[in-house]
Design a protein around this motif. Sequence first.
Motif, PDB file in Angstrom:
ATOM      1  N   LYS A   1       0.855  -1.171   0.027  1.00 24.03           N
ATOM      2  CA  LYS A   1      -0.039   0.069   0.225  1.00 24.03           C
ATOM      3  C   LYS A   1       0.698   1.315  -0.181  1.00 24.03           C
ATOM      4  O   LYS A   1       0.702   2.196  -0.680  1.00 24.03           O
ATOM      5  CB  LYS A   1      -0.908  -0.250   1.087  1.00 24.03           C
ATOM      6  N   ARG A   2       1.777   1.412   0.748  1.00 22.46           N
ATOM      7  CA  ARG A   2       2.678   2.173   0.676  1.00 22.46           C
ATOM      8  C   ARG A   2       3.149   2.684  -0.416  1.00 22.46           C
ATOM      9  O   ARG A   2       3.749   3.535  -1.027  1.00 22.46           O
ATOM     10  CB  ARG A   2       4.195   1.886   1.946  1.00 22.46           C
ATOM     11  N   GLU A   3       3.977   1.579  -1.319  1.00 18.44           N
ATOM     12  CA  GLU A   3       4.323   1.809  -2.518  1.00 18.44           C
ATOM     13  C   GLU A   3       3.041   2.469  -3.097  1.00 18.44           C
ATOM     14  O   GLU A   3       3.705   3.717  -4.182  1.00 18.44           O
ATOM     15  CB  GLU A   3       4.983   0.248  -2.853  1.00 18.44           C
ATOM     16  N   VAL A   4       1.920   1.737  -3.382  1.00 17.29           N
ATOM     17  CA  VAL A   4       1.480   2.468  -4.249  1.00 17.29           C
ATOM     18  C   VAL A   4       0.945   3.962  -4.403  1.00 17.29           C
ATOM     19  O   VAL A   4       0.747   4.794  -4.974  1.00 17.29           O
ATOM     20  CB  VAL A   4      -0.220   1.678  -4.206  1.00 17.29           C
ATOM     21  N   LEU A   5       0.996   4.356  -2.963  1.00 20.77           N
ATOM     22  CA  LEU A   5       0.579   5.833  -2.299  1.00 20.77           C
ATOM     23  C   LEU A   5       2.265   6.476  -3.081  1.00 20.77           C
ATOM     24  O   LEU A   5       1.695   7.470  -2.880  1.00 20.77           O
ATOM     25  CB  LEU A   5       1.080   5.450  -0.340  1.00 20.77           C
ATOM     26  N   GLU A   6       3.478   5.659  -3.093  1.00 19.20           N
ATOM     27  CA  GLU A   6       4.269   6.879  -3.288  1.00 19.20           C
ATOM     28  C   GLU A   6       4.644   7.091  -5.009  1.00 19.20           C
ATOM     29  O   GLU A   6       4.774   7.703  -5.256  1.00 19.20           O
ATOM     30  CB  GLU A   6       5.480   6.217  -2.423  1.00 19.20           C
ATOM     31  N   ARG A   7       3.825   5.894  -5.034  1.00 15.50           N
ATOM     32  CA  ARG A   7       3.796   5.745  -7.048  1.00 15.50           C
ATOM     33  C   ARG A   7       3.245   6.618  -7.779  1.00 15.50           C
ATOM     34  O   ARG A   7       2.784   6.929  -8.797  1.00 15.50           O
ATOM     35  CB  ARG A   7       4.761   4.191  -7.330  1.00 15.50           C
ATOM     36  N   GLY A   8       1.763   6.346  -6.491  1.00 12.97           N
ATOM     37  CA  GLY A   8       1.025   7.348  -7.057  1.00 12.97           C
ATOM     38  C   GLY A   8       0.140   6.488  -8.554  1.00 12.97           C
ATOM     39  O   GLY A   8      -0.496   6.960  -9.088  1.00 12.97           O
ATOM     40  N   LEU A   9       0.230   5.340  -8.521  1.00 11.85           N
ATOM     41  CA  LEU A   9      -0.655   4.677  -9.441  1.00 11.85           C
ATOM     42  C   LEU A   9      -0.813   3.424  -8.878  1.00 11.85           C
ATOM     43  O   LEU A   9      -0.535   2.946  -8.268  1.00 11.85           O
ATOM     44  CB  LEU A   9       0.611   4.105 -10.368  1.00 11.85           C
ATOM     45  N   PRO A  10      -2.100   3.138  -9.148  1.00 12.35           N
ATOM     46  CA  PRO A  10      -2.765   1.688  -9.095  1.00 12.35           C
ATOM     47  C   PRO A  10      -2.179   0.651  -8.899  1.00 12.35           C
ATOM     48  O   PRO A  10      -1.587   0.578  -9.994  1.00 12.35           O
ATOM     49  CB  PRO A  10      -4.377   2.111  -9.235  1.00 12.35           C
ATOM     50  N   ALA A  11      -2.578  -0.340  -7.990  1.00 10.47           N
ATOM     51  CA  ALA A  11      -1.871  -1.753  -8.512  1.00 10.47           C
ATOM     52  C   ALA A  11      -2.814  -2.635  -7.714  1.00 10.47           C
ATOM     53  O   ALA A  11      -3.396  -2.847  -7.004  1.00 10.47           O
ATOM     54  CB  ALA A  11      -0.851  -1.316  -8.310  1.00 10.47           C
ATOM     55  N   LYS A  12      -2.115  -4.150  -8.547  1.00 11.70           N
ATOM     56  CA  LYS A  12      -3.055  -5.015  -7.733  1.00 11.70           C
ATOM     57  C   LYS A  12      -1.791  -6.582  -7.725  1.00 11.70           C
ATOM     58  O   LYS A  12      -0.883  -5.992  -7.965  1.00 11.70           O
ATOM     59  CB  LYS A  12      -3.975  -5.695  -9.088  1.00 11.70           C
ATOM     60  N   ARG A  13      -2.369  -7.007  -6.787  1.00 12.08           N
ATOM     61  CA  ARG A  13      -1.378  -8.396  -5.710  1.00 12.08           C
ATOM     62  C   ARG A  13      -1.887  -8.683  -5.209  1.00 12.08           C
ATOM     63  O   ARG A  13      -3.278  -9.000  -4.199  1.00 12.08           O
ATOM     64  CB  ARG A  13      -0.373  -7.332  -5.242  1.00 12.08           C
ATOM     65  N   GLU A  14      -1.568 -10.231  -5.259  1.00 12.92           N
ATOM     66  CA  GLU A  14      -1.865 -11.817  -4.188  1.00 12.92           C
ATOM     67  C   GLU A  14      -1.748 -11.520  -3.157  1.00 12.92           C
ATOM     68  O   GLU A  14       0.326 -11.468  -3.188  1.00 12.92           O
ATOM     69  CB  GLU A  14      -2.390 -12.564  -5.342  1.00 12.92           C
ATOM     70  N   ILE A  15      -1.512 -11.277  -1.702  1.00 10.41           N
ATOM     71  CA  ILE A  15      -0.780 -11.650  -0.845  1.00 10.41           C
ATOM     72  C   ILE A  15      -1.481 -12.719   0.540  1.00 10.41           C
ATOM     73  O   ILE A  15      -2.628 -12.695   0.349  1.00 10.41           O
ATOM     74  CB  ILE A  15      -1.237 -10.126   0.076  1.00 10.41           C
ATOM     75  N   THR A  16      -0.475 -13.288   0.634  1.00  9.39           N
ATOM     76  CA  THR A  16      -1.161 -14.171   1.212  1.00  9.39           C
ATOM     77  C   THR A  16      -0.810 -14.077   2.785  1.00  9.39           C
ATOM     78  O   THR A  16       0.559 -13.951   2.924  1.00  9.39           O
ATOM     79  CB  THR A  16      -0.914 -15.632   0.981  1.00  9.39           C
ATOM     80  N   PHE A  17      -2.524 -14.067   3.557  1.00  8.06           N
ATOM     81  CA  PHE A  17      -1.849 -13.609   5.579  1.00  8.06           C
ATOM     82  C   PHE A  17      -2.256 -14.988   6.010  1.00  8.06           C
ATOM     83  O   PHE A  17      -2.188 -16.043   5.525  1.00  8.06           O
ATOM     84  CB  PHE A  17      -3.502 -12.952   5.785  1.00  8.06           C
ATOM     85  N   GLU A  18      -1.563 -14.697   6.976  1.00 12.42           N
ATOM     86  CA  GLU A  18      -1.398 -15.555   7.891  1.00 12.42           C
ATOM     87  C   GLU A  18      -1.406 -15.534   9.264  1.00 12.42           C
ATOM     88  O   GLU A  18      -0.475 -15.362   9.866  1.00 12.42           O
ATOM     89  CB  GLU A  18      -0.359 -16.750   7.610  1.00 12.42           C
ATOM     90  N   THR A  19      -2.444 -14.847   9.525  1.00 13.94           N
ATOM     91  CA  THR A  19      -2.815 -14.195  10.707  1.00 13.94           C
ATOM     92  C   THR A  19      -3.710 -14.887  11.868  1.00 13.94           C
ATOM     93  O   THR A  19      -4.665 -16.168  11.214  1.00 13.94           O
ATOM     94  CB  THR A  19      -3.481 -12.778  10.495  1.00 13.94           C
ATOM     95  N   GLU A  20      -3.853 -14.833  12.694  1.00 14.03           N
ATOM     96  CA  GLU A  20      -4.178 -15.207  14.332  1.00 14.03           C
ATOM     97  C   GLU A  20      -5.857 -15.045  13.656  1.00 14.03           C
ATOM     98  O   GLU A  20      -6.669 -15.814  14.226  1.00 14.03           O
ATOM     99  CB  GLU A  20      -4.117 -15.241  15.604  1.00 14.03           C
ATOM    100  N   LEU A  21      -6.102 -13.868  13.538  1.00  9.47           N
ATOM    101  CA  LEU A  21      -7.015 -13.461  13.721  1.00  9.47           C
ATOM    102  C   LEU A  21      -8.323 -14.540  11.935  1.00  9.47           C
ATOM    103  O   LEU A  21      -9.315 -15.306  12.770  1.00  9.47           O
ATOM    104  CB  LEU A  21      -7.806 -12.345  12.831  1.00  9.47           C
ATOM    105  N   PHE A  22      -7.610 -14.582  10.908  1.00 12.16           N
ATOM    106  CA  PHE A  22      -8.665 -15.168  10.868  1.00 12.16           C
ATOM    107  C   PHE A  22      -7.665 -16.251   9.843  1.00 12.16           C
ATOM    108  O   PHE A  22      -8.123 -16.865   8.407  1.00 12.16           O
ATOM    109  CB  PHE A  22      -8.764 -14.609   9.336  1.00 12.16           C
ATOM    110  N   GLY A  23      -6.772 -16.877  10.117  1.00  7.92           N
ATOM    111  CA  GLY A  23      -5.980 -18.211  10.099  1.00  7.92           C
ATOM    112  C   GLY A  23      -5.478 -17.944   8.108  1.00  7.92           C
ATOM    113  O   GLY A  23      -5.066 -16.904   8.229  1.00  7.92           O
ATOM    114  N   SER A  24      -5.165 -18.885   7.770  1.00 11.55           N
ATOM    115  CA  SER A  24      -4.113 -18.497   6.266  1.00 11.55           C
ATOM    116  C   SER A  24      -4.916 -18.628   5.230  1.00 11.55           C
ATOM    117  O   SER A  24      -5.990 -18.665   4.651  1.00 11.55           O
ATOM    118  CB  SER A  24      -3.613 -19.667   6.329  1.00 11.55           C
ATOM    119  N   LYS A  25      -4.796 -16.385   4.533  1.00 13.24           N
ATOM    120  CA  LYS A  25      -5.884 -16.455   3.699  1.00 13.24           C
ATOM    121  C   LYS A  25      -5.128 -15.586   2.825  1.00 13.24           C
ATOM    122  O   LYS A  25      -4.466 -15.179   3.351  1.00 13.24           O
ATOM    123  CB  LYS A  25      -7.053 -15.729   4.151  1.00 13.24           C
TER     124      LYS A  25
END
Lengths: 164, 954
Positions: free
Chosen positions: B281-305
């Motif tokens: 997000k920060r990168e997008v903020l800095e570059r000022g261009l929209p972007a898409k990315r797939e990110i895998t989360f592994e958090t205790e809140l909602f597990g691996s998604k």
Amino acid sequence: MLGLSVEQLRADMNRLLAILFHQGVLDEQFLQLQQLQDESSPNFVSEVVTIYFHESEKLLRNLRALLVDKELSDYKKMGIHLNQLMGSSSSIGAQRLRNVCAAFRAASELNNRPGCLRALELLEYEYCYLKNKLHEFFQIEQQRMLAAAVRYPAPQQHRNNPQG
Amino acid sequence: MGCEMESDQPEDLDVVLTSMWPEDMNEAGRQFNVERPGVDQDMLEEVTINKEPKIVDFQRLMELTNYSDKGNGQLVKLVKNWEFKQANVVRLLREELDQLSKQQQEVELKKLEILEEHRFEKDGYGGDKRPISILDENLRYLYQDAPKRRKDVVSQGKIVAIDAEYDSVVYWKQRAMHLEKLLEASLQREQVLVEKLQESIENLERQSTPVEELSQVLKRADNFLHFVLQNAPVVIGHQDKDMRYRFIFNHFPSLGEQDIIGKTDVEIFTGAGVKESQDFKREVLERGLPAKREITFETELFGSKTFLIYVEPVFSKAGETIGVNYMGMEVTDQVRKREKMAKLREEFAVQKAKETELNKTIHITEETMRAKQMLATMSHEIRSPLSGVVSMTEILATTNLDKEQRQLLKVMLSSGDLVLQLINDILDLSKVESGVMKLEATKFRPREVVKHVLQTAAASLQKLLTLEGHVAEDVPIEVIGDVLRIRQILTNLISNAIKFTHQGKVGINLYVVPELSDMNEQGSEKKSQVQSTDSANTNGNGHANNSTCPEESELKNRSCDQNGDQMDQDKESGTKAEERVVWIRCDVYDTGIGIPEHAMSNLFKKYMQVGADTARKYGGTGLGLAICKQLVELMGGYLTVSSVEHHGSTFTFVLPYKVSSASDTDETDELSDTDHQDVLGDDDDLNSGMFLFQPRTLGTLFSSQLNGRIPKLLPNSYGNNCNGLLEDCPLPFSNIASNEGVSEEGSDSTAGAMETTSSMLEIQHAGSDNLKEQEQDRSHFIAQEIASECSSTNRTTVEKDETKQHKILLVEDNKINIMVAKSMMKQLGYAIDVVSNGAEAVRAVQRSAYHLILMDVYMPVMDGLQATRLIRSFEETGSWEEAVKAGIEMEAASHQSCSTSQVEETRKRVPIIAMTANTVSESADECYANGMDSFVSKPITLQTLRQCLQSYLV
């Protein structure tokens, strides 16, 4: 001049042998026989071959007799004869005869009468062929021996030699 | 949301909508909703009531709307839209007003006309018209709507047709009535207009303020969004430039407002992927261009998604980024599926690759097998005619030829031999590889093998090299193994060593090792060995021959001369030896050119040599070592090499051998007693096992007899044999005990000589001539001359001894075969007894003792297998019971008349060699199973016969 004829005869012999080898009529076992011939038994090869033909002729006669009898072809006896013939053929290096014998034996083991008859005919043919050729061979050899023998003795014998 | 408006102002819709939606969603949104505005409305109501998943920082949103570029634009558009609408309404009203005023004018005109017409009747009828005009006056400003319609209704120009006569009462009456009607209609119209006016007023009242209208539009948009997003597994949010959440929409909220608003990702979650998303997000903020990315989360809140995240920057009016909008969609399942697919595809590909690989391998293997088979067949096919050529050449060599012709023949012979050797190598190799090769287990004496190999090598030596051999004391006198193969390996290694050594020495070192010993001992062993051989130099030749000379053996009418000598050494090591296995290590070392490191790996490969230049310089096929290695491995041992370039190499092979059983040694003990006096001092020689062949010593030793001691370019066998023989020549006359092991080599030498048969017409002359020739010019020696000489001397001396020594029985029914075999035996220097079937063979064995039996397998009366069984049974039990049972008439008398020693001898195991027509392995197995020691395939040749006799009549 005579030396030349000796060489000629030797070349003839070798050519004949080479042809027989090339045709597969003889194999190197025949050379073994020749190696066994030395001054103590100068006619060893021809002696062995003579006996061989004598024996083979008998065996071939027996084989034909056995086969002619349509009802009671004794295939076992035939096999023994063939083994015998095969053994002696391979001993003198008669390769083609030996091979025909092997085929003959295979046919006899299967009680295959027509096959046996065919093989016998072939065997007889090969036998005759070998006999003629070896006869020729020994004749040349004899001439050569005679020619070689008169190399050193007195010149008057030279004249007699070619006829012999 | 725009649909409701469609009915009124369809052309306005687009204008409004475009401002409301992200560009790319416009189409979809429209498609979705155009059809049924009513229904949508209902659903939207519902949505609004049910769900309120969004969490909004309102203040911030206000700020956003006020400050952000987008919000601003949106507002501007809304205002514009409203203004436009108002303007439109105003325009319409104005148009209507114009129309109405026109009508008004027309009506005025009409009225004036009418008044003109009826000037005179003002009194009576004027009152009727008055209210209308007033009304007209009043309504004039209010009647705005639908003026056109009225225009149609008002039939101004219509002239009322009145039948009555003009100015009559009736006329006026009619006229009055008509006007009344008109008035009525006018009143009606007035009424309608009033209603319309009322309505318009109400409409005007109802007309909302811009704010209301805007909020309505917004609400619709909101509802639509809710409708669309109701069940969407998306998270929509806005974060400011510090990455703090200001707004978030989440269908599955798991955190309260207070947990999210004003916090960053990192503050909210922990675990894998959080940091990455924040960075993204920060990168997008800095570059000022929209972007898409797939990110895998592994958090205790909602597990691996896994989330697909779209982030676009938000700009302020000044064009600075003030935050990001972010939209996340959970794609865990898709990702999983995708990964699974990828994996499957990968596995599939791998499998396919494997399959093709396998197919290829199979193909290659098949090809290789076929090629090997073909090679073997070819080699065999080539061998037959080639041996023909060689034999013919040999025959040719016996004829009268001049020197040049001999020279040429010599080349022919050596080339032929080379090719034959090569073909034999190939055949051997393919035999080993295809597993057809069978090993034979025979008793042999390692010391003798070493000595023979060295002798052979020394005989054909063309360089000034020292050949030495050392057999350690602990090596048993007799071991069991395949002596032919072992000899082949040793010869191969030695000739290799000699080939690559130009000065110094080549040697064999034999000693017992514990199983799988390490290589380190070798160094020290070797040193001590070298020292000992040095010290033994002076009497080296004495060591080399440890057997009796022919005279001695002639004196003994017993046939077991060497057997005796050597077996009495068995006493020391042999008595201890039970049926056990010893591992004997054999080092073949040289001081040659060595092997470079890089070539080590290729050393044992087929057709490989150290280098192309080596191959050119030294020749050879590169098969030798490969065969050696394969043979060694076939026998259960291993072959290794160590080498220092330019200093030498050591080939080491370690093989397991069985040691002869104790019963054998007992027997030999008895036998050796009688011989003991004959062989004084031989004990030490044999046990120390020291052999030394030094070039100079040899030269002086033999120069007294013959200068041509070292024949050049001689095939091994000739050289070896002649070595012994040439020495033998003077022996019968001088009666001096020979320094060389004559009697032992006697058989070898005869055999070697016989190999080159010839019609010996001129031998008597040649013999003496040759001797002179040899003295004059050593280098002009050729094989044939030596061979012929050998055989000539042979006949006179050695042969006779041999025939007396060995009794051989031939069991054969075929006349031709008998003749041939007999003749061959004669050439080899043996006389033989011949019987024509198994039964006769048994009787012959009963009558007298034989040293060797050549047994045809298929014979009438009794075949070779049965005869062998009977003979063996006798050897084991000492009685002929079995034979008698088998129906053989035994000569009891002769049996009893045998002396005790003879009985002993008879009962020694006689080597029986089968002669069989088929060389197939099965029949070989049958032979072994019936107690035969070996077999030769028919037709027998001098070569095989000699080999056979050599290995059994030592």
